[in-house]
Design a protein around this motif. Structure first.
Motif, PDB file in Angstrom:
ATOM      1  N   ALA A  21       1.773  -5.852  10.893  1.00 44.70           N
ATOM      2  CA  ALA A  21       1.963  -5.037  12.100  1.00 44.70           C
ATOM      3  C   ALA A  21       1.675  -3.569  11.808  1.00 44.70           C
ATOM      4  O   ALA A  21       1.125  -2.849  12.658  1.00 44.70           O
ATOM      5  N   THR A  22       2.041  -3.124  10.614  1.00 46.68           N
ATOM      6  CA  THR A  22       1.754  -1.740  10.210  1.00 46.68           C
ATOM      7  C   THR A  22       0.260  -1.497  10.159  1.00 46.68           C
ATOM      8  O   THR A  22      -0.236  -0.476  10.637  1.00 46.68           O
ATOM      9  N   ALA A  23      -0.478  -2.444   9.581  1.00 45.72           N
ATOM     10  CA  ALA A  23      -1.929  -2.315   9.497  1.00 45.72           C
ATOM     11  C   ALA A  23      -2.547  -2.237  10.892  1.00 45.72           C
ATOM     12  O   ALA A  23      -3.422  -1.408  11.159  1.00 45.72           O
ATOM     13  N   ALA A  24      -2.072  -3.095  11.789  1.00 44.43           N
ATOM     14  CA  ALA A  24      -2.597  -3.078  13.159  1.00 44.43           C
ATOM     15  C   ALA A  24      -2.346  -1.728  13.812  1.00 44.43           C
ATOM     16  O   ALA A  24      -3.238  -1.169  14.480  1.00 44.43           O
ATOM     17  N   ARG A  25      -1.165  -1.178  13.603  1.00 42.60           N
ATOM     18  CA  ARG A  25      -0.820   0.112  14.193  1.00 42.60           C
ATOM     19  C   ARG A  25      -1.709   1.238  13.646  1.00 42.60           C
ATOM     20  O   ARG A  25      -2.182   2.095  14.399  1.00 42.60           O
ATOM     21  N   VAL A  26      -1.968   1.214  12.337  1.00 42.95           N
ATOM     22  CA  VAL A  26      -2.805   2.247  11.716  1.00 42.95           C
ATOM     23  C   VAL A  26      -4.216   2.212  12.284  1.00 42.95           C
ATOM     24  O   VAL A  26      -4.783   3.252  12.654  1.00 42.95           O
ATOM     25  N   PHE A  27      -4.790   1.027  12.368  1.00 43.76           N
ATOM     26  CA  PHE A  27      -6.171   0.932  12.848  1.00 43.76           C
ATOM     27  C   PHE A  27      -6.289   1.216  14.338  1.00 43.76           C
ATOM     28  O   PHE A  27      -7.272   1.819  14.786  1.00 43.76           O
ATOM     29  N   GLU A  28      -5.319   0.788  15.107  1.00 42.31           N
ATOM     30  CA  GLU A  28      -5.344   1.090  16.543  1.00 42.31           C
ATOM     31  C   GLU A  28      -5.241   2.594  16.779  1.00 42.31           C
ATOM     32  O   GLU A  28      -5.882   3.130  17.684  1.00 42.31           O
ATOM     33  N   LYS A 207       6.134   1.830  -0.588  1.00 43.47           N
ATOM     34  CA  LYS A 207       4.929   1.005  -0.548  1.00 43.47           C
ATOM     35  C   LYS A 207       4.291   1.013   0.838  1.00 43.47           C
ATOM     36  O   LYS A 207       3.070   1.045   0.973  1.00 43.47           O
ATOM     37  N   VAL A 208       5.108   0.961   1.862  1.00 46.52           N
ATOM     38  CA  VAL A 208       4.580   0.994   3.231  1.00 46.52           C
ATOM     39  C   VAL A 208       3.857   2.309   3.479  1.00 46.52           C
ATOM     40  O   VAL A 208       2.756   2.337   4.062  1.00 46.52           O
ATOM     41  N   GLU A 209       4.437   3.409   3.048  1.00 45.39           N
ATOM     42  CA  GLU A 209       3.801   4.718   3.218  1.00 45.39           C
ATOM     43  C   GLU A 209       2.474   4.775   2.471  1.00 45.39           C
ATOM     44  O   GLU A 209       1.465   5.270   3.000  1.00 45.39           O
ATOM     45  N   ASP A 210       2.466   4.249   1.250  1.00 44.65           N
ATOM     46  CA  ASP A 210       1.224   4.222   0.472  1.00 44.65           C
ATOM     47  C   ASP A 210       0.182   3.344   1.150  1.00 44.65           C
ATOM     48  O   ASP A 210      -1.001   3.704   1.225  1.00 44.65           O
ATOM     49  N   PHE A 211       0.608   2.189   1.664  1.00 42.54           N
ATOM     50  CA  PHE A 211      -0.291   1.264   2.352  1.00 42.54           C
ATOM     51  C   PHE A 211      -0.909   1.929   3.572  1.00 42.54           C
ATOM     52  O   PHE A 211      -2.131   1.837   3.798  1.00 42.54           O
ATOM     53  N   GLU A 212      -0.106   2.613   4.356  1.00 39.20           N
ATOM     54  CA  GLU A 212      -0.606   3.311   5.535  1.00 39.20           C
ATOM     55  C   GLU A 212      -1.642   4.367   5.149  1.00 39.20           C
ATOM     56  O   GLU A 212      -2.701   4.477   5.793  1.00 39.20           O
ATOM     57  N   ARG A 214      -3.503   4.517   2.486  1.00 35.83           N
ATOM     58  CA  ARG A 214      -4.732   3.920   1.969  1.00 35.83           C
ATOM     59  C   ARG A 214      -5.555   3.273   3.077  1.00 35.83           C
ATOM     60  O   ARG A 214      -6.786   3.314   3.050  1.00 35.83           O
ATOM     61  N   LEU A 215      -4.886   2.687   4.057  1.00 39.03           N
ATOM     62  CA  LEU A 215      -5.623   2.117   5.188  1.00 39.03           C
ATOM     63  C   LEU A 215      -6.290   3.205   6.013  1.00 39.03           C
ATOM     64  O   LEU A 215      -7.383   3.014   6.553  1.00 39.03           O
ATOM     65  N   THR A 216      -5.639   4.341   6.114  1.00 44.01           N
ATOM     66  CA  THR A 216      -6.208   5.462   6.853  1.00 44.01           C
ATOM     67  C   THR A 216      -7.526   5.912   6.228  1.00 44.01           C
ATOM     68  O   THR A 216      -8.427   6.385   6.922  1.00 44.01           O
ATOM     69  N   ASN A 217      -7.633   5.732   4.920  1.00 41.24           N
ATOM     70  CA  ASN A 217      -8.855   6.085   4.191  1.00 41.24           C
ATOM     71  C   ASN A 217      -9.505   4.821   3.617  1.00 41.24           C
ATOM     72  O   ASN A 217      -9.870   4.770   2.443  1.00 41.24           O
TER      73      ASN A 217
END
Length: 259
Positions: A21-28, A207-212, A214-217
Motif C-alpha cells: 500500500a505504501t508503494a502504491a501511495r508513493v507512485f500515485e 525501513k518504511v521511510e527508506d523504502f519510500e 528509494r521508490l521515489t528515486n
C-alpha cells in the motif's frame, strides 16, 4: 509510468501488505497509474491443470505448454489469467510483495507464475531473457522475513536469503524483465511485547521511510546483471571468457566450496 503491484500475503493487515500500500501511495503521488492485485483476496487458483483448458488439443495427455499456447492463440484463456497478462503487458514496472516462507515465495505466487506466464504469449523459444516479451520493463521483489538479518546473510544460519530468491528473480528475467535488486526486510515478527515490540516498530518505521525514499528515486535503483546470449556456447554452456554474475551460472562447479 504504469505500475502493477502484486501482493501474495494472506493477511491484509500484515506489514508486507502495508508495504504494498505504501508503494502504491508513493507512485500515485508521483502521477503514475497504479494497479494493485492481492492474490489471496482474489482467491486466485494457483494449481495449473486441465480444468482451465476447455478446447484441448490432446484430450488424452495434458501438456500444459501446448494447451497454454493453443488457448492463447485462440484467445480463450481463463478470465483471471487473461486479465493478469494484460496488466503485465500494460505496466512499465512490476512489484511483487510477499513473505519469505520456507526459504522461498508462497505457493500462491509460484502458481501465479505457472498459470500467468503462458507459453506462446509471455515467452517462447525466440523470446526469452534479454529478448523476452517484457523487455524494457522493470521488476522488483519486496520481501519480508521473520528471521534476523544476520541469520539470512551469506554466512548466516539460515543461508543467504538473496541467493534463495534466485528462482523468482531468474523467472522474471527469463520473460524479459530488467530486475532491480530485491528489497529485503528482516525481523518482521508477531507476538512481541514490551521493549522488543517497541524496538521492532522503530526498525520497521525506518525501513518504511527508506523504502519510500528509494521508490521515489526508482530510476536510481541498482539493476541485477545477467549473462547475455552471446556469453554462451551453442550448447548453452558459459564461454570461458564470459563474466560470472551468479553462483548459479559459473565457470567452476566447485567454486562455492572454496569461498
Amino acid at each position: 509510468m504504469n505500475v502493477l503491484i502484486i501482493t501474495a500475503h494472506p493477511e491484509a493487515d500484515s506489514f508486507n501488505s502495508y508495504l504494498a500500500a505504501t508503494a502504491a501511495r508513493v507512485f500515485e503521488k508521483q502521477g503514475s497509474v497504479v494497479n494493485s492485485v492481492n492474490l489471496y483476496s482474489e482467491n486466485f487458483e494457483p494449481v495449473e491443470g486441465k480444468i482451465f483448458y476447455p478446447d484441448r488439443q490432446d484430450s488424452v495427455r495434458f501438456d500444459a505448454l501446448r494447451e497454454q499456447r493453443h488457448h492463447w492463440e485462440k484467445k480463450i484463456l481463463p478470465d483471471d489469467v487473461s486479465r493478469h497478462i494484460q496488466l503485465l503487458i500494460n505496466s512499465d514496472l512490476l512489484l511483487l510483495h510477499f513473505p519469505f516462507w520456507w526459504f522461498g515465495m508462497p505457493a500462491i505466487l509460484k502458481g501465479w507464475m505457472d498459470r500467468v506466464f503462458v507459453y506462446g504469449g509471455i515467452y517462447d523459444s525466440r523470446h526469452r531473457h534479454e529478448n523476452g516479451v517484457m523487455k524494457g520493463k522493470r521488476a522488483l521483489l519486496s520481501v519480508t522475513a521473520g528471521a534476523p538479518e544476520n541469520a539470512c546473510g551469506y554466512n548466516g544460519r539460515h543461508g543467504d536469503m538473496r541467493l534463495m530468491l534466485w528462482s523468482p528473480i531468474h523467472a522474471l528475467h527469463y520473460i524479459g524483465y530488467s530486475m532491480l535488486e530485491p528489497y529485503l526486510i528482516h525481523g518482521v515478527r508477531g507476538g512481541l511485547d514490551g521493549i522488543a515490540k517497541i524496538e521492532q516498530q522503530k526498525l520497521l518505521d525506518e525501513k518504511v521511510e527508506d523504502f519510500e525514499n528509494r521508490l521515489t528515486n526508482i530510476h536510481e535503483w541498482p539493476i541485477i546483471p545477467f549473462n547475455r546470449e552471446d556469453d554462451f556456447n551453442e550448447d548453452k554452456t558459459l564461454k570461458p571468457e564470459a563474466p560470472e554474475y551468479s553462483p548459479f551460472v559459473r565457470h567452476d562447479p566447485d567454486s562455492w566450496k572454496k569461498s
